[in-house]
Design an enzyme around this catalytic site. Structure first.
Site, PDB file in Angstrom:
ATOM      1  CB  SER A 247      23.941  29.531  18.175  1.00 32.48           C
ATOM      2  OG  SER A 247      24.177  30.590  19.397  1.00 32.48           O
TER       3      SER A 247
ATOM      4  CG  ASP B 224      20.572  29.739  10.559  1.00 37.09           C
ATOM      5  OD1 ASP B 224      19.946  28.804  11.798  1.00 37.09           O
ATOM      6  OD2 ASP B 224      20.934  29.708   9.814  1.00 37.09           O
TER       7      ASP B 224
ATOM      8  CE  LYS C  64      27.959  34.286  15.015  1.00 33.76           C
ATOM      9  NZ  LYS C  64      27.516  32.426  15.173  1.00 33.76           N
TER      10      LYS C  64
ATOM     11  CB  THR D  60      24.553  21.176  14.964  1.00 33.77           C
ATOM     12  OG1 THR D  60      23.770  22.088  14.279  1.00 33.77           O
ATOM     13  CG2 THR D  60      25.453  19.868  14.813  1.00 33.77           C
TER      14      THR D  60
ATOM     15  CG  ASP E 274      18.045  19.979  16.240  1.00 33.15           C
ATOM     16  OD1 ASP E 274      17.750  21.419  16.338  1.00 33.15           O
ATOM     17  OD2 ASP E 274      19.358  19.764  14.986  1.00 33.15           O
TER      18      ASP E 274
ATOM     19  CG  ASP F 202      18.027  26.853  13.945  1.00 35.43           C
ATOM     20  OD1 ASP F 202      17.869  25.238  14.558  1.00 35.43           O
ATOM     21  OD2 ASP F 202      18.861  27.343  13.452  1.00 35.43           O
TER      22      ASP F 202
ATOM     23  CG  HIS G  23      29.064  28.050   9.395  1.00 35.20           C
ATOM     24  ND1 HIS G  23      28.470  27.575  11.151  1.00 35.20           N
ATOM     25  CD2 HIS G  23      28.823  27.121   8.951  1.00 35.20           C
ATOM     26  CE1 HIS G  23      28.139  26.759  11.293  1.00 35.20           C
ATOM     27  NE2 HIS G  23      28.692  26.327   9.726  1.00 35.20           N
TER      28      HIS G  23
ATOM     29  CB  ILE H 148      19.643  23.006  18.875  1.00 36.84           C
ATOM     30  CG1 ILE H 148      19.014  22.234  19.563  1.00 36.84           C
ATOM     31  CG2 ILE H 148      20.885  23.461  18.999  1.00 36.84           C
ATOM     32  CD1 ILE H 148      19.579  20.650  20.134  1.00 36.84           C
ATOM     33  CG  ASP H 149      21.198  29.597  15.575  1.00 36.93           C
ATOM     34  OD1 ASP H 149      22.364  28.413  14.506  1.00 36.93           O
ATOM     35  OD2 ASP H 149      21.760  30.626  15.312  1.00 36.93           O
TER      36      ASP H 149
ATOM     37  NE  ARG I 275      26.004  33.126   8.778  1.00 39.85           N
ATOM     38  CZ  ARG I 275      25.835  31.957   9.396  1.00 39.85           C
ATOM     39  NH1 ARG I 275      26.584  32.281  10.613  1.00 39.85           N
ATOM     40  NH2 ARG I 275      25.737  30.529   8.798  1.00 39.85           N
TER      41      ARG I 275
ATOM     42  CD  GLU J  24      18.042  23.334  11.141  1.00 40.84           C
ATOM     43  OE1 GLU J  24      18.998  23.643  10.574  1.00 40.84           O
ATOM     44  OE2 GLU J  24      18.123  23.789  12.062  1.00 40.84           O
TER      45      GLU J  24
END
Length: 353
Positions: free
Chosen positions: A264, A294, A267, A139, A46, A134, A240, A136-137, A281, A69
């Protein structure tokens, strides 16, 4: 010539270079790791990826603001972690000469590293040029060798103009169908894509490389002739997105294909190129606010590929109100022709609760 040609080139090279760094972290440090503690590979990746991207932005667009972030407070207290990240950033920059000529902004010391990371402290808003990062979207996807994304978007007066996603573990082949197996145990062979979009100029994909940008291809969402044959993308984590509600929506739409769960903004990228069809989502909390980093890049790329992205009420995602999507709840993304029907069923299912 793109109206944002320089911004696009800098964003693509910066995201690609950051993706190279994250892959190195995974192969050297992440295998077998399952938690995000203070010295975890995610922490290292990150900070390193964010520093590389911000240094490129500041070298080329010094007046632009940045919403990111991470902040450097932890690194100021931990000299070992700081040195580890500094060495990683330095090595990655030196090995990427093609990017360095365009990006500049070399990080020459540990102090530079801290400064770059903390440039990401903009509060966002409706005025001016603001980048959202971001590093690293996804984790847990990153840790398991599954899907994650390096994400970067430029907003001008609150409107997303440029979006880039680096997805190191998505297949290079745009036609490869989504499968649950794409979520873990990846190798590098045939994997790694860079997705881009510029407002009113379409969306593209290209293989990730370790040098100059590779040749791009235009991408577009797949027309859904029969919505019952569509494929859903949804988050891996039940925390999420509401899996139960999504299953009920799929049932009402007549969709029998199992949903593909991945972490992440991969999608967004997957449905944009037609590997999947619908991304939901759905809210799991009345108070949670989505972060702009995000969604900004993925939102633009899907729309430029012929899709529609709204919240569960049918409103466009609003990037003008700060670091979060405070005016939105949830995400419904689908091809333009199918979106009204999907949204109708989403409202029906959620309205019953």
């Amino acid at each position: 010539m793109s109206s944002y040609a320089k911004e696009l080139e800098v964003a693509q090279l910066a995201v690609q270079r950051a993706a190279i760094l994250t892959k190195r972290v995974f192969h050297e440090k992440a295998k077998g790791t399952v938690s995000k503690d203070d010295k975890s590979p995610v922490t290292i990746g990150d900070f390193g990826a964010q520093a590389l991207i911000i240094s490129a932005l500041k070298a080329n667009f010094p007046e632009d603001e940045i919403v990111a972030e991470e902040e450097a407070a932890q690194l100021k207290e931990d000299s070992n972690l700081r040195q580890t990240i500094w060495e990683l950033v330095k090595t990655t920059s030196l090995e990427d000469e093609a990017a360095e000529k365009v990006l500049g902004g070399a990080i020459k010391s540990e102090d530079d590293l801290l400064t770059m990371i903390d440039y990401g402290n903009s509060k966002g808003g409706a005025k001016g040029r603001i980048w959202a990062i971001d590093p690293i979207d996804g984790t847990k996807g990153f840790l398991r060798g599954g899907q994650y994304a390096v994400c970067l978007a430029l907003m001008v007066d609150g409107d997303v103009k440029v979006g880039v996603l680096g997805c190191p573990n998505l297949p290079v082949d745009d036609a490869a169908p989504l499968t649950a197996g794409q979520e873990s145990g990846q190798t590098d062979e045939g994997m790694g894509c860079l997705f881009s979009g510029v407002l009113s100029e379409g969306a593209t994909s290209r293989p990730l490389t370790t040098g100059a940008l590779s040749k791009e291809k235009s991408i577009s969402m797949k027309a859904i002739k029969d919505i019952a044959a569509a494929t859903f993308c949804e988050s891996v984590e039940a925390g999420h997105s509401a899996h139960g509600d999504q299953a009920e929506i799929a049932k009402k739409l007549g969709i029998t294909n199992p949903s593909v769960r991945m972490d992440s903004q991969a999608k967004y990228a997957s449905i944009a190129r037609g590997a999947g069809d619908i991304y939901l989502r759905l809210p799991v909390s009345a108070t949670y606010q989505e972060k702009i980093w995000d969604h900004a890049a993925g939102d633009l790329i899907v729309r430029e590929a012929g899709g529609v992205v709204t919240d569960i009420k049918g409103n466009r995602l609003d990037f003008t109100v700060g670091r979060t999507l405070a005016n939105n709840k949830g995400v419904v993304a689908a091809p333009a022709a199918a979106h009204p029907k999907v949204l109708e069923v989403v409202k029906e299912v959620l309205g019953q609760k």
